[in-house]
Design a protein around this motif. Structure first.
Motif, PDB file in Angstrom:
ATOM      1  N   HIS A 102      53.846  33.356  17.729  1.00 29.09           N
ATOM      2  CA  HIS A 102      55.020  34.117  17.312  1.00 29.09           C
ATOM      3  C   HIS A 102      55.575  34.951  18.464  1.00 29.09           C
ATOM      4  O   HIS A 102      54.867  35.257  19.421  1.00 29.09           O
TER       5      HIS A 102
ATOM      6  N   ARG B 164      55.797  33.347  23.319  1.00 29.32           N
ATOM      7  CA  ARG B 164      55.273  33.006  21.995  1.00 29.32           C
ATOM      8  C   ARG B 164      53.770  32.796  22.128  1.00 29.32           C
ATOM      9  O   ARG B 164      53.307  32.049  22.988  1.00 29.32           O
TER      10      ARG B 164
ATOM     11  N   THR C 224      58.151  31.643  14.722  1.00 29.71           N
ATOM     12  CA  THR C 224      56.749  31.311  14.456  1.00 29.71           C
ATOM     13  C   THR C 224      56.603  29.798  14.435  1.00 29.71           C
ATOM     14  O   THR C 224      57.587  29.071  14.597  1.00 29.71           O
ATOM     15  N   ASP C 225      55.388  29.342  14.192  1.00 27.30           N
ATOM     16  CA  ASP C 225      55.170  27.899  14.079  1.00 27.30           C
ATOM     17  C   ASP C 225      55.966  27.302  12.920  1.00 27.30           C
ATOM     18  O   ASP C 225      56.301  26.127  12.938  1.00 27.30           O
TER      19      ASP C 225
ATOM     20  N   ASP D  99      48.974  31.112  14.368  1.00 26.55           N
ATOM     21  CA  ASP D  99      50.428  31.070  14.196  1.00 26.55           C
ATOM     22  C   ASP D  99      51.090  31.792  15.369  1.00 26.55           C
ATOM     23  O   ASP D  99      51.183  33.019  15.396  1.00 26.55           O
TER      24      ASP D  99
END
Length: 163
Positions: free
Chosen positions: A113, A69, A90-91, A111
Motif C-alpha cells: 500500500h 508501495r 493497495t493490492d 497487502d
C-alpha cells in the motif's frame, strides 16, 4: 547529559519537520525524485519520547507519494486523513479517501500500500506504526527490500545484494 524532558503538549504544526525525508538508498531517491519530493513528516511521537510506536503528521504536496508501495511483515500501520483527498493504492486497487477516513494495514498480510496525492491541494494525515524489531518490508513495484535492525533500516535489492 540526560535527554531533555519531553513537552506535556504541543501544537502538531510546531513540531519541526524531519531533516531527512527518506530512508531509502540514494539511488532509489534519485530515480523517483519527482514522486518523492513534496512529502513532509513531523515526528510527533518522537517529540514526546515515544518508543513503542511512531506517530507522524504527514503532508503530501500535489503529485507526492507517502512511500513506495510496501508491505510489512511485523509492523502494523494506520492512517487517518485530516485534510485533502489522497488515493490509497493497495493490492486490491485504488480508493479515493477524504477527510475523516482512515485505513489500517495489519502486519504479515502482504497487502502492499501507499498514498498518492493526485489532487491540486495538499493532503494532511496522521500515520501511526509500531516499531517491532526484525520487521521486513517488501516493495512489489521496486527492486528493493528492507529489514529493521538495531541500527535502523537496512536496504538491499530483492536478491539480497547491497545498494
Amino acid at each position: 547529559m540526560p535527554d531533555p524532558k519531553p513537552p506535556t503538549a504541543l501544537r502538531a504544526a510546531d513540531c519541526p519537520p524531519r531533516d531527512r525525508v527518506w530512508a531509502y538508498p540514494d539511488a532509489v531517491v534519485a530515480r523517483l525524485k519527482t514522486a518523492l519530493a513534496g512529502r513532509e513528516k513531523r515526528a510527533l511521537g518522537a517529540a514526546f519520547g515515544l518508543g513503542n510506536f511512531g506517530v507522524n503528521l504527514t503532508r503530501l504536496a500535489p503529485g507526492a507519494i507517502s512511500a513506495l508501495r510496501h508491505a510489512h511483515t511485523a509492523q502494523d500501520e494506520f492512517i487517518y486523513v485530516l485534510a485533502g483527498c489522497p488515493t490509497l493504492v493497495t493490492d486490491a486497487g485504488e480508493t479515493l479517501l477524504a477527510p475523516g477516513m482512515c485505513a489500517g494495514f495489519a502486519a504479515g498480510r502482504g497487502d502492499a500500500h501507499h498514498l498518492i496525492n493526485r489532487s491540486a491541494a495538499d493532503v494532511l494525515y496522521l500515520e501511526v506504526g509500531d516499531r517491532t524489531p526484525g520487521d521486513r518490508v517488501t516493495y512489489p513495484d521496486d527492486d528493493l527490500a528492507a529489514e529493521l535492525t538495531a541500527t535502523g533500516w537496512h536496504f538491499t535489492h530483492k536478491d539480497g545484494t547491497a545498494y
